[in-house]
Scaffold this motif. Structure first.
Motif, PDB file in Angstrom:
ATOM      1  N   SER A  48     -12.330  -3.193  -7.885  1.00 46.04           N
ATOM      2  CA  SER A  48     -12.787  -1.928  -7.321  1.00 46.04           C
ATOM      3  C   SER A  48     -11.866  -0.815  -7.816  1.00 46.04           C
ATOM      4  O   SER A  48     -10.695  -1.041  -8.139  1.00 46.04           O
ATOM      5  CB  SER A  48     -12.772  -1.979  -5.792  1.00 46.04           C
ATOM      6  N   ALA A  49     -12.411   0.386  -7.852  1.00 50.46           N
ATOM      7  CA  ALA A  49     -11.632   1.525  -8.329  1.00 50.46           C
ATOM      8  C   ALA A  49     -11.115   2.331  -7.147  1.00 50.46           C
ATOM      9  O   ALA A  49     -11.828   2.557  -6.164  1.00 50.46           O
ATOM     10  CB  ALA A  49     -12.477   2.403  -9.241  1.00 50.46           C
ATOM     11  N   ILE A  50      -9.868   2.761  -7.254  1.00 51.93           N
ATOM     12  CA  ILE A  50      -9.253   3.621  -6.234  1.00 51.93           C
ATOM     13  C   ILE A  50      -8.751   4.867  -6.934  1.00 51.93           C
ATOM     14  O   ILE A  50      -7.907   4.792  -7.829  1.00 51.93           O
ATOM     15  CB  ILE A  50      -8.104   2.890  -5.513  1.00 51.93           C
ATOM     16  N   GLN A  51      -9.288   6.001  -6.537  1.00 49.58           N
ATOM     17  CA  GLN A  51      -8.909   7.268  -7.163  1.00 49.58           C
ATOM     18  C   GLN A  51      -7.847   7.969  -6.333  1.00 49.58           C
ATOM     19  O   GLN A  51      -7.956   8.062  -5.112  1.00 49.58           O
ATOM     20  CB  GLN A  51     -10.134   8.173  -7.304  1.00 49.58           C
ATOM     21  N   VAL A  52      -6.837   8.469  -7.027  1.00 46.50           N
ATOM     22  CA  VAL A  52      -5.766   9.225  -6.372  1.00 46.50           C
ATOM     23  C   VAL A  52      -5.748  10.621  -6.996  1.00 46.50           C
ATOM     24  O   VAL A  52      -5.496  10.772  -8.193  1.00 46.50           O
ATOM     25  CB  VAL A  52      -4.396   8.538  -6.543  1.00 46.50           C
ATOM     26  N   ALA A  53      -6.030  11.622  -6.197  1.00 44.98           N
ATOM     27  CA  ALA A  53      -6.073  13.001  -6.678  1.00 44.98           C
ATOM     28  C   ALA A  53      -4.682  13.622  -6.637  1.00 44.98           C
ATOM     29  O   ALA A  53      -3.775  13.104  -5.966  1.00 44.98           O
ATOM     30  CB  ALA A  53      -7.048  13.816  -5.824  1.00 44.98           C
ATOM     31  N   PRO A  54      -4.477  14.728  -7.350  1.00 48.34           N
ATOM     32  CA  PRO A  54      -3.181  15.415  -7.273  1.00 48.34           C
ATOM     33  C   PRO A  54      -2.850  15.805  -5.835  1.00 48.34           C
ATOM     34  O   PRO A  54      -3.708  16.266  -5.085  1.00 48.34           O
ATOM     35  CB  PRO A  54      -3.408  16.659  -8.157  1.00 48.34           C
ATOM     36  N   GLY A  55      -1.591  15.612  -5.460  1.00 49.22           N
ATOM     37  CA  GLY A  55      -1.161  15.946  -4.108  1.00 49.22           C
ATOM     38  C   GLY A  55      -1.511  14.888  -3.085  1.00 49.22           C
ATOM     39  O   GLY A  55      -1.464  15.158  -1.878  1.00 49.22           O
ATOM     40  N   GLN A  56      -1.859  13.674  -3.547  1.00 53.01           N
ATOM     41  CA  GLN A  56      -2.195  12.588  -2.625  1.00 53.01           C
ATOM     42  C   GLN A  56      -1.299  11.385  -2.872  1.00 53.01           C
ATOM     43  O   GLN A  56      -0.830  11.146  -3.989  1.00 53.01           O
ATOM     44  CB  GLN A  56      -3.654  12.159  -2.792  1.00 53.01           C
ATOM     45  N   ILE A  57      -1.055  10.643  -1.803  1.00 55.00           N
ATOM     46  CA  ILE A  57      -0.392   9.343  -1.869  1.00 55.00           C
ATOM     47  C   ILE A  57      -1.389   8.318  -1.347  1.00 55.00           C
ATOM     48  O   ILE A  57      -1.975   8.511  -0.281  1.00 55.00           O
ATOM     49  CB  ILE A  57       0.881   9.300  -1.016  1.00 55.00           C
ATOM     50  N   ASP A  68       0.051  -2.259  -1.669  1.00 56.40           N
ATOM     51  CA  ASP A  68       0.531  -1.451  -2.780  1.00 56.40           C
ATOM     52  C   ASP A  68       0.419   0.016  -2.390  1.00 56.40           C
ATOM     53  O   ASP A  68      -0.247   0.359  -1.408  1.00 56.40           O
ATOM     54  CB  ASP A  68      -0.287  -1.731  -4.042  1.00 56.40           C
ATOM     55  N   ALA A  69       1.073   0.861  -3.140  1.00 51.67           N
ATOM     56  CA  ALA A  69       1.032   2.295  -2.874  1.00 51.67           C
ATOM     57  C   ALA A  69       1.360   3.045  -4.147  1.00 51.67           C
ATOM     58  O   ALA A  69       2.067   2.536  -5.017  1.00 51.67           O
ATOM     59  CB  ALA A  69       2.015   2.659  -1.769  1.00 51.67           C
ATOM     60  N   THR A  70       0.852   4.236  -4.258  1.00 51.39           N
ATOM     61  CA  THR A  70       1.146   5.052  -5.427  1.00 51.39           C
ATOM     62  C   THR A  70       1.025   6.532  -5.099  1.00 51.39           C
ATOM     63  O   THR A  70       0.196   6.936  -4.283  1.00 51.39           O
ATOM     64  CB  THR A  70       0.202   4.721  -6.603  1.00 51.39           C
ATOM     65  N   ALA A  71       1.852   7.317  -5.743  1.00 53.98           N
ATOM     66  CA  ALA A  71       1.776   8.767  -5.643  1.00 53.98           C
ATOM     67  C   ALA A  71       1.418   9.361  -6.999  1.00 53.98           C
ATOM     68  O   ALA A  71       1.498  10.568  -7.189  1.00 53.98           O
ATOM     69  CB  ALA A  71       3.102   9.342  -5.148  1.00 53.98           C
ATOM     70  N   GLU A  72       1.028   8.513  -7.922  1.00 53.38           N
ATOM     71  CA  GLU A  72       0.651   8.959  -9.260  1.00 53.38           C
ATOM     72  C   GLU A  72      -0.842   9.230  -9.294  1.00 53.38           C
ATOM     73  O   GLU A  72      -1.653   8.373  -8.907  1.00 53.38           O
ATOM     74  CB  GLU A  72       1.024   7.892 -10.279  1.00 53.38           C
ATOM     75  N   GLU A  73      -1.229  10.391  -9.756  1.00 51.05           N
ATOM     76  CA  GLU A  73      -2.649  10.717  -9.794  1.00 51.05           C
ATOM     77  C   GLU A  73      -3.354   9.914 -10.888  1.00 51.05           C
ATOM     78  O   GLU A  73      -2.759   9.543 -11.897  1.00 51.05           O
ATOM     79  CB  GLU A  73      -2.842  12.213 -10.032  1.00 51.05           C
ATOM     80  N   GLY A  74      -4.618   9.631 -10.660  1.00 48.68           N
ATOM     81  CA  GLY A  74      -5.401   8.874 -11.636  1.00 48.68           C
ATOM     82  C   GLY A  74      -6.337   7.905 -10.940  1.00 48.68           C
ATOM     83  O   GLY A  74      -6.535   7.945  -9.718  1.00 48.68           O
ATOM     84  N   ILE A  75      -6.925   7.006 -11.734  1.00 46.55           N
ATOM     85  CA  ILE A  75      -7.831   5.976 -11.209  1.00 46.55           C
ATOM     86  C   ILE A  75      -7.182   4.621 -11.433  1.00 46.55           C
ATOM     87  O   ILE A  75      -6.690   4.315 -12.521  1.00 46.55           O
ATOM     88  CB  ILE A  75      -9.200   6.041 -11.908  1.00 46.55           C
ATOM     89  N   PHE A  76      -7.193   3.807 -10.386  1.00 47.32           N
ATOM     90  CA  PHE A  76      -6.556   2.502 -10.416  1.00 47.32           C
ATOM     91  C   PHE A  76      -7.579   1.414 -10.102  1.00 47.32           C
ATOM     92  O   PHE A  76      -8.481   1.612  -9.287  1.00 47.32           O
ATOM     93  CB  PHE A  76      -5.407   2.435  -9.410  1.00 47.32           C
ATOM     94  N   THR A  77      -7.412   0.273 -10.751  1.00 42.71           N
ATOM     95  CA  THR A  77      -8.250  -0.885 -10.478  1.00 42.71           C
ATOM     96  C   THR A  77      -7.520  -1.802  -9.515  1.00 42.71           C
ATOM     97  O   THR A  77      -6.346  -2.129  -9.725  1.00 42.71           O
ATOM     98  CB  THR A  77      -8.573  -1.640 -11.781  1.00 42.71           C
ATOM     99  N   PHE A  78      -8.213  -2.188  -8.478  1.00 42.64           N
ATOM    100  CA  PHE A  78      -7.605  -3.056  -7.475  1.00 42.64           C
ATOM    101  C   PHE A  78      -7.743  -4.503  -7.940  1.00 42.64           C
ATOM    102  O   PHE A  78      -8.837  -5.009  -8.162  1.00 42.64           O
ATOM    103  CB  PHE A  78      -8.304  -2.881  -6.126  1.00 42.64           C
TER     104      PHE A  78
END
Length: 370
Positions: A48-57, A68-78
């Motif tokens: 599944s894809a998880i999108q992280v927008a700018p200014g989001q954790i 897991d956790a990330t503060a890097e913007e982009g799209i991640f595959t779970f």
């Protein structure tokens, strides 16, 4: 289980069709601090894809533990077969601590979600002192003629302004404040923060009013840097930091003096000259002498008060007054009348009250002059 950064070209390509779910969070704005997002069945499938927008954790949870956790913007595959990636940047160590803290043996049923935390600076938070706050104003120094020092004028002020804050420790913020709520908004904490900001600001005022800073009261709105520096150095905002939140900006927009303080400053401006203050002191001394002359209990009792005044004034005029009263021919009428009341050489005095006499009878008590 972890997040794997997807290639940029995967967005909008045929790879998009391979993602079983696409999880994202709309912009959190200035009011939402955390929001929970999950799938209809509460399960985040592999790939599944998880999108992280700018200014989001983005923090991925499963059965009460962080995956897991990330503060890097982009799209991640779970990927539920990989280890945590912690694409975190500045939050790397914080996320690892979260993963350790929240990990425990969960049940077999899965409940998965992504908690999006607002990492932007939260703007436009107002504060104001509900009651006047004491401040030592060094722009109106009061000289002490006895010690040769100066002290600041004590005034009472009301201050109004704005502050900004930012979530700097997601683990502490979730653990102590937001938990796993569906949505956590800033108005749930802002009233408490406003009280703590005012308390911290009062401590800052005390600091700026010390001899080390000597900040003029009417220049407080332009002392933004000094205010923030004092707050950081003394950690006056510790209760706020303990929630994983830090104050970023702090601006005083207006300073208002209460009526009594305005009156003090007006009086200061009219009579701030040290000579004028000294003149008032001498005048008070003279008034005390006159009062002593009119004291029905006698000259000695009246002059006890004059002696106290003389001591308080550092000895001012003590010599002159003492000399006058050590002269056996001096009376209170002489002191009140000045030079015109001084007796002539060879003059007679009343044997009863000591008043200089120019006739056969005393003009003060009527005793016959012999």
């Amino acid at each position: 289980m972890g997040l794997i950064k997807a290639a940029v070209q995967a967005v909008g390509s045929t790879l998009h069709d391979q993602w079983k779910e696409y999880i994202k969070c709309d912009d959190l704005g200035n009011d939402i601090l955390m929001k929970k997002v999950t799938t209809p069945n509460g399960i985040i499938s592999k790939d599944s894809a998880i999108q992280v927008a700018p200014g989001q954790i983005a923090v991925v949870f499963e059965n009460g533990k962080i995956l897991d956790a990330t503060a890097e913007e982009g799209i991640f595959t779970f990927d539920n077969s990989s280890s945590p990636s912690f694409f975190a940047g500045q939050f790397g160590e914080v996320f690892k601590e979260m993963w350790t803290r929240f990990t425990y043996n969960g049940g077999t049923n899965k409940e998965q979600a992504v908690f999006y935390i607002n990492a932007k600076e939260i703007m436009d938070n107002k504060f104001g002192t509900p009651a006047p706050v004491p401040f030592q104003d060094w722009s109106h120094p009061i000289p002490n003629q006895m010690t040769g020092t100066v002290t600041p004028l004590r005034v009472e002020v009301k201050c109004f302004g704005k502050y900004t804050f930012k979530i700097t420790d997601p683990a502490v913020f979730m653990g102590r404040i937001a938990g796993t709520a569906e949505e956590y908004r800033k108005d749930e904490i802002c009233e408490q923060m406003r009280s703590e900001v005012v308390g911290a600001f009062q401590n800052v005022l005390n600091e700026l009013g010390t001899e080390a800073h000597k900040t003029p009261v009417l220049e407080l709105p332009s002392a933004t840097d000094e205010i923030k520096t004092a707050m950081d150095q003394k950690v006056f905002d510790q209760p706020i930091r303990d929630r994983g939140i830090s104050l970023v900006g702090f601006v005083v927009e207006s300073v208002t003096l209460d009526d009594e303080s305005n009156k003090k400053i007006d009086q200061y401006e009219l009579g701030s000259n040290s000579y004028m203050q000294q003149g008032k002191l001498v005048g008070s001394f003279g008034d005390a002498v006159v009062d002593a002359a009119n004291n029905p209990n006698g000259t000695m009792n009246g002059m006890m008060g004059v002696g106290m005044v003389g001591m308080a004034s550092g000895g001012m005029m003590q010599g002159a007054v003492a000399g006058a009263f050590n002269n056996p021919g001096t009376t209170m009428q002489n002191i009140q009348g000045g030079a015109a009341a001084q007796p002539a050489v060879g003059a007679k005095f009343c044997s009863n009250c000591g008043t200089p006499a120019t006739g056969k009878f005393c003009t003060n008590c009527g005793t016959e002059i012999k």
